[in-house]
Design a protein around this motif. Structure first.
Motif, mmCIF file in Angstrom:
data_model
loop_
_atom_site.group_PDB
_atom_site.id
_atom_site.type_symbol
_atom_site.label_atom_id
_atom_site.label_comp_id
_atom_site.label_asym_id
_atom_site.label_seq_id
_atom_site.Cartn_x
_atom_site.Cartn_y
_atom_site.Cartn_z
ATOM 1 N N THR A 1 -25.789 -39.321 15.879
ATOM 2 C CA THR A 1 -25.547 -40.291 16.958
ATOM 3 C C THR A 1 -24.208 -41.026 16.806
ATOM 4 O O THR A 1 -23.507 -41.272 17.790
ATOM 5 N N MET B 1 -28.916 -50.155 20.029
ATOM 6 C CA MET B 1 -27.665 -49.609 20.565
ATOM 7 C C MET B 1 -26.932 -50.677 21.388
ATOM 8 O O MET B 1 -25.728 -50.864 21.236
ATOM 9 N N LEU C 1 -23.120 -52.149 20.977
ATOM 10 C CA LEU C 1 -22.056 -52.042 21.977
ATOM 11 C C LEU C 1 -21.452 -53.421 22.270
ATOM 12 O O LEU C 1 -20.234 -53.553 22.417
ATOM 13 N N LEU D 1 -21.103 -42.172 19.384
ATOM 14 C CA LEU D 1 -20.765 -43.589 19.571
ATOM 15 C C LEU D 1 -19.257 -43.794 19.398
ATOM 16 O O LEU D 1 -18.611 -44.484 20.195
ATOM 17 N N LEU E 1 -22.866 -43.083 26.808
ATOM 18 C CA LEU E 1 -22.621 -44.386 26.180
ATOM 19 C C LEU E 1 -21.350 -45.073 26.686
ATOM 20 O O LEU E 1 -21.248 -46.297 26.653
#
Ligand code: PGA
Ligand code: ZN
Length: 423
Positions: free
Chosen positions: A376, A346, A350, A380, A135
Motif C-alpha cells: 500500500t 488512511m 493524508l 501512497l 488516493l
C-alpha cells in the motif's frame, strides 16, 4: 448497489519477524473485495496510536492479535455495513467515531488501520483503478532511501544508530534509481566479505556486521557507492535514521551509545557529531537525530543544521497532525516520516501529509521494521507525490514488494511517470 460494504472480515497472519498481525478484507455488495495487512514497529515511538496485542503468554508469546481480529469481525463490521467504500474518508471517520479514543485504544490501531486500508483497496478495485489513482492525482515516483546497513533495535550488532541508507537522487527514472541501489548493495556485500565482516542481514534487509565504529559504516557506504561506479554526493548520497529515542537516558538527560563505545553525549554533542559528519560525508537527511521528547534539542539541531540537511521527525511527530503542528509552530525539523500505523487511518495520514506540504515540510513515506507483502505505501507515495519513500534494503520479499510495486506503477504510467531530486 455497487460499492456498498456488505461485510468486513479479518484473520491473524504473520509479519516478516514472525509476529502475528492483522489481515483485513472489505467485501462489497457486488462481490468486489479489498485487503490489507498491517505492519508493526520495533523502535516504536511512545506517542504512537495503540497497537492491540492479546498478552496471552500461551499464544505467540503474548503477541497474538485475536482480540483485534474479533473487534473487526464483531464490532467494526456491523458499524460500517452499508457504507460506500469509495468514500474511504467517511468510513475512516466512522471508525474514529465508534472507537471514541484519542489513541485508538478501544479497537486497537491495528484493527482500525486494517479496515481503513482494506476499504481504500476495495474502493479502488470497485472503480477499477490502481490504488495510487484512487488516493490522489500524483504521477511522480519517489526517490528510495534504502537502508542497506542495519543497527539499533533491528540488528544484534555493535551499531547504536539504526539505519544507514543510500539515496540515489539524481537518476532519470525510478528503475534506474533502484538498479543503482541494488548494484551498490551488491558491492557492499563484496566489500564486507573481502574484509571478513558478516554479510548476515537485519530486520530491514540491510547488512548488520559488528563495525568497529559508527563512522566505519559510513566509510563502507561511501566505498560501495564508488565501487559501483557512482559519484557520492552527485548521484547517490547518504541518509541516517539515528532512532535516538532508543538510547536516550531520560534520567541522565543524555544519549548513551550502549551497543558500541558506552560513551554518553548531550544533545549538543550529538548535533556537533552530525555537523562533522555532514562536512565529511554526503549526508542529505537525518531522522530522529534526537529523542522524541527533546524539543529543546530538536530546536537547536534545526537552527544548526536545518538549512542544509533534511531533518526528519519520526518518533517526534508520529504522523500526528497535532505533533506536526507543534513542530511547525516551534520551527522544529523540516520533514516528517509518514507511517500509517502510527496514526491509524488512511484519511488522517493524508491530512498529515497535506499539513506538511502546506508548511514546506517534506514527507517521507515509510514502512515499519515488521512488514508483510502488502505494498500500500508504494501507492501512497505516488498518489500523493511525496517524492521520497523509505522501505528498507533491496532484499527480503516484504521490502522488495514495495519496490516491485513502484516498478509496476512506473511502467503503468509510461511517459506520464516522473521523478525529481529533492536534494
Ligand atoms: P520501526 O523502525 O518500524 O521499528 O519503528 C522504523 C523507523 O524507525 O523508521
Ligand atoms: Zn525512524
Amino acid at each position: 448497489m455497487g460499492a456498498k460494504i456488505s461485510n468486513v472480515t479479518a484473520i491473524e497472519c504473520l509479519d516478516s519477524r514472525g509476529n502475528p498481525t492483522v489481515w483485513a478484507t472489505v467485501v462489497l455488495d457486488d462481490g468486489v473485495t479489498g485487503s490489507a495487512m498491517v505492519p508493526s514497529g520495533a523502535s516504536t515511538g511512545e506517542h504512537e496510536a495503540h497497537e492491540l496485542r492479546d498478552g496471552d503468554k500461551n499464544r505467540y508469546l503474548g503477541r497474538g492479535v485475536q482480540q483485534a481480529v474479533k473487534n473487526i469481525r464483531e464490532r467494526i463490521a456491523p458499524a460500517v455495513k452499508g457504507m460506500d467504500a469509495t468514500d474511504f474518508k467517511a468510513v475512516d471517520h466512522k471508525l474514529i467515531e465508534i472507537d471514541g479514543t484519542e489513541n485508538k485504544d478501544n479497537f486497537g490501531a491495528n484493527a482500525i488501520l486494517g479496515v481503513s486500508l482494506a476499504c481504500a483497496h476495495a474502493g479502488a478495485n470497485f472503480r477499477k483503478v490502481p490504488l495510487f489513482e484512487h488516493l490522489g492525482n500524483g504521477t511522480r515516483l519517489p526517490i528510495p532511501l534504502a537502508n542497506i546497513i542495519n543497527g539499533g533495535a533491528h540488528a544484534d550488532n555493535s551499531l547504536d544508530f539504526q539505519e544507514f541508507m543510500i539515496v540515489p537522487h539524481s537518476f532519470q527514472s525510478f528503475s534506474d534509481a533502484i538498479r543503482a541501489t541494488t548494484e551498490i548493495f551488491h558491492c557492499l556485500k563484496n566489500e564486507l566479505h573481502r574484509q571478513n565482516y558478516s554479510t548476515g542481514i537485519g530486520d530491514e534487509g540491510g547488512f548488520a556486521p559488528n563495525f568497529k565504529s559508527l563512522s566505519e559504516a559510513l566509510d563502507f557506504l561511501l566505498k560501495s557507492i564508488e565501487s559501483a561506479g557512482y559519484k557520492p554526493g552527485e548521484q547517490v548520497s547518504i541518509a541516517l535514521d539515528v532512532a535516538s529515542s532508543e538510547f536516550y537516558d531520560r534520567e541522565a538527560g543524555c544519549y548513551t551509545l550502549k551497543k558500541s563505545s558506552g560513551e554518553s553525549l548531550y544533545s549538543s554533542d550529538l548535533i556537533t557529531l552530525y555537523k562533522e559528519w555532514c562536512a565529511k560525508y554526503p549526508i542529505v537527511s537525518i531522522e530522529d537525530g534526537l529523542d522524541e521528547n527533546d524539543w529543546k534539542g530538536w530546536k537547536e539541531m534545526t537552527e544548526r543544521l536545518g538549512s542544509k540537511v533534511q531533518l526528519v521527525g519520526d518518533d517526534l511527530f508520529v504522523t500526528n497532525p497535532k505533533r506536526l503542528q507543534k513542530g511547525i509552530d516551534e520551527k522544529v525539523g523540516n520533514s516528517i516520516l509518514i507511517k500509517l500505523n502510527q496514526i491509524g487511518t488512511m484519511s488522517e495520514t493524508l491530512d498529515t501529509i497535506r499539513l506538511a506540504s502546506d508548511n514546506s515540510y517534506t514527507s517521507v513515506i515509510s514502512h515499519r521494521s515488521g512488514e508483510t507483502e502488502d505494498s500500500t505505501i508504494a501507492d501512497l507515495a505516488v498518489g500523493l507525490a511525496t517524492g521520497q519513500i523509505k522501505t528498507g534494503s533491496v532484499c527480503r520479499g516484504e521490502r522488495t514488494a514495495k519496490y516491485n510495486r513502484l516498478l509496476w506503477i512506473e511502467n503503468y504510467l509510461g511517459s506520464k511517470a516522473s521523478i525529481s531530486n529533492p536534494f
